[in-house]
Design a protein around this motif. Structure first.
Motif, mmCIF file in Angstrom:
data_model
loop_
_atom_site.group_PDB
_atom_site.id
_atom_site.type_symbol
_atom_site.label_atom_id
_atom_site.label_comp_id
_atom_site.label_asym_id
_atom_site.label_seq_id
_atom_site.Cartn_x
_atom_site.Cartn_y
_atom_site.Cartn_z
ATOM 1 N N VAL B 6 13.463 11.828 32.376
ATOM 2 C CA VAL B 6 13.604 12.804 31.304
ATOM 3 C C VAL B 6 12.909 12.257 30.063
ATOM 4 O O VAL B 6 13.143 11.126 29.666
ATOM 5 C CB VAL B 6 15.090 13.069 31.018
ATOM 6 N N LYS B 7 11.995 13.076 29.490
ATOM 7 C CA LYS B 7 11.319 12.666 28.260
ATOM 8 C C LYS B 7 12.144 13.181 27.098
ATOM 9 O O LYS B 7 12.223 14.394 26.868
ATOM 10 C CB LYS B 7 9.909 13.253 28.210
ATOM 11 N N TYR B 8 12.748 12.249 26.338
ATOM 12 C CA TYR B 8 13.729 12.683 25.344
ATOM 13 C C TYR B 8 13.077 13.253 24.090
ATOM 14 O O TYR B 8 13.554 14.229 23.530
ATOM 15 C CB TYR B 8 14.664 11.526 24.989
ATOM 16 N N THR B 9 11.956 12.634 23.665
ATOM 17 C CA THR B 9 11.342 13.113 22.421
ATOM 18 C C THR B 9 10.816 14.551 22.557
ATOM 19 O O THR B 9 11.133 15.395 21.706
ATOM 20 C CB THR B 9 10.216 12.151 21.987
ATOM 21 N N PRO B 10 10.032 14.871 23.603
ATOM 22 C CA PRO B 10 9.606 16.263 23.735
ATOM 23 C C PRO B 10 10.782 17.217 23.908
ATOM 24 O O PRO B 10 10.771 18.336 23.376
ATOM 25 C CB PRO B 10 8.738 16.253 24.988
ATOM 26 N N PHE B 11 11.808 16.743 24.636
ATOM 27 C CA PHE B 11 12.984 17.591 24.840
ATOM 28 C C PHE B 11 13.662 17.895 23.509
ATOM 29 O O PHE B 11 14.023 19.049 23.214
ATOM 30 C CB PHE B 11 13.953 16.890 25.791
ATOM 31 N N ALA B 147 8.962 20.804 34.263
ATOM 32 C CA ALA B 147 9.025 19.800 35.332
ATOM 33 C C ALA B 147 8.698 18.416 34.793
ATOM 34 O O ALA B 147 9.332 17.423 35.143
ATOM 35 C CB ALA B 147 8.054 20.176 36.451
ATOM 36 N N TRP B 148 7.700 18.353 33.901
ATOM 37 C CA TRP B 148 7.325 17.065 33.316
ATOM 38 C C TRP B 148 8.424 16.542 32.403
ATOM 39 O O TRP B 148 8.768 15.368 32.421
ATOM 40 C CB TRP B 148 6.018 17.242 32.549
ATOM 41 N N LEU B 187 4.151 26.046 13.256
ATOM 42 C CA LEU B 187 4.562 24.910 14.076
ATOM 43 C C LEU B 187 3.428 24.459 14.983
ATOM 44 O O LEU B 187 3.174 23.261 15.135
ATOM 45 C CB LEU B 187 5.776 25.296 14.927
ATOM 46 N N LEU B 188 2.719 25.430 15.593
ATOM 47 C CA LEU B 188 1.634 25.070 16.508
ATOM 48 C C LEU B 188 0.534 24.329 15.769
ATOM 49 O O LEU B 188 -0.021 23.353 16.277
ATOM 50 C CB LEU B 188 1.074 26.324 17.176
ATOM 51 N N ILE B 189 0.233 24.778 14.549
ATOM 52 C CA ILE B 189 -0.807 24.092 13.788
ATOM 53 C C ILE B 189 -0.356 22.684 13.431
ATOM 54 O O ILE B 189 -1.115 21.710 13.561
ATOM 55 C CB ILE B 189 -1.156 24.901 12.526
ATOM 56 N N LEU B 190 0.941 22.550 13.011
ATOM 57 C CA LEU B 190 1.456 21.223 12.665
ATOM 58 C C LEU B 190 1.396 20.297 13.873
ATOM 59 O O LEU B 190 0.935 19.156 13.776
ATOM 60 C CB LEU B 190 2.903 21.343 12.171
ATOM 61 N N PHE B 191 1.852 20.798 15.045
ATOM 62 C CA PHE B 191 1.857 19.950 16.238
ATOM 63 C C PHE B 191 0.438 19.588 16.660
ATOM 64 O O PHE B 191 0.173 18.478 17.102
ATOM 65 C CB PHE B 191 2.594 20.638 17.386
#
Lengths: 109, 195
Positions: B6-11, B147-148, B187-191
């Motif tokens: 489990v990837k915690y930061t993206p989650f 899934a990732w 948000l998309l631009i910031l990311f």
């Protein structure tokens, strides 16, 4: 704004509208703007690939001769950044012109 | 291969975005059902631009286009230019015309232009089929991301992702039903900038 809704039964003249034979006045000016925008769109979109294909098929010239912009090949930068900005500019340009045209004709009426 | 952890930061980031979207959607919820799907007149220029841009930057454009670039190199630009240049054609040849006509969706326009409810049904069916094809790509992207992120099987991730999307859409409202597209745009631009 919507003239079509106000006239319930359009005249025969209104039914015979041809994009390639615009009537003088508002429609002719609008079609001119559309043609200018489409030409700017088509030249920018298809010009660079056609140019690249010509270079590619010419044995005396190579792709390595292509100049570099911002450290990447010019055609790469052109497709990746310039064209996107060009499309946004075209949309803006078209909207401004059409708004100006319709407001000038609305005032005249 | 996809690692099964489990990837915690993206989650955490995704959870924050979903929660904020839900809150924004609930706060700016529309109470009239008529304007749920399409409401054009009451939205300003910059806002509708932000909504279009946030639709442009979807799972297909982030994951799919990156994959196509990996496979095809320079020629992947054909896809980007195809659908970005398509906006110009859509605006010039169709958008401005049907706006002046007074109809704001393709089925409405077809029904009024040909004066036929059958044509409206056909047009609506074609629109639904087109968006189904579009959704296949988007849900593939959602399934891959989930899934990732959770390190689970693709099928389970897909079902889970569809459930999350479903709940999100019902509660927070679909396209243009709230302020969410504008927030997602920022948000998309910031990311993208923080990558």
């Amino acid at each position: 704004m919507s003239q079509t809704n106000e006239q319930n039964s359009p005249s025969r003249e209104d039914l015979r509208i041809n994009f390639f034979r615009p009537r003088p006045g508002f429609m002719r000016k609008e079609v001119t703007i559309i043609w200018i925008t489409l030409a700017a769109w088509a030249i920018a979109t298809f010009g660079m690939p056609i140019h690249l294909a010509i270079i590619h098929n010419d044995p005396t010239r190579t792709l390595a001769e292509v100049p570099y912009v911002f450290g990447i090949p010019a055609y790469f930068w052109f497709s990746g950044q310039f064209l996107i900005l060009w499309f946004i500019f075209l949309c803006f340009f078209f909207n401004v012109l059409i708004d100006w045209l319709s407001s000038s004709y609305r005032r005249r009426r | 291969m996809i690692e099964s952890t489990v990837k915690y930061t993206p989650f955490f980031l995704l959870g924050c975005v979903l929660v904020v979207s839900l809150v924004v959607g609930l706060l700016t919820r529309r109470h009239d059902k008529g304007g749920y799907g399409i409401q054009v007149r009451s939205i300003g220029h910059a806002k509708i631009g932000a909504a279009i841009a946030s639709n442009w930057m979807s799972a297909a454009s982030f994951l799919g286009i990156a994959g196509i670039f990996f496979l095809n190199g320079y020629f992947a630009f054909a896809y980007i230019l195809g659908w970005t240049g398509g906006y110009v054609l859509l605006l010039v040849l169709m958008g401005s015309q049907i706006r002046r006509f007074g109809k704001y969706t393709a089925p409405d326009f077809v029904a009024a232009r040909y004066d036929s409810p059958v044509a409206r049904v056909f047009s609506a069916v074609i629109a639904v089929v087109i968006s189904l094809i579009y959704c296949v790509a988007q849900y593939k992207g959602i399934g891959l991301v989930f899934a990732w992120m959770f390190g689970i099987e693709y099928t389970q991730a897909l079902i889970f992702g569809v459930l999350v999307t479903f709940v999100f859409l019902i509660v927070a409202g679909a396209i243009k039903a709230s302020r969410n597209p504008q927030m997602h745009y920022l948000l998309l631009i910031l990311f993208s900038l923080s990558r």
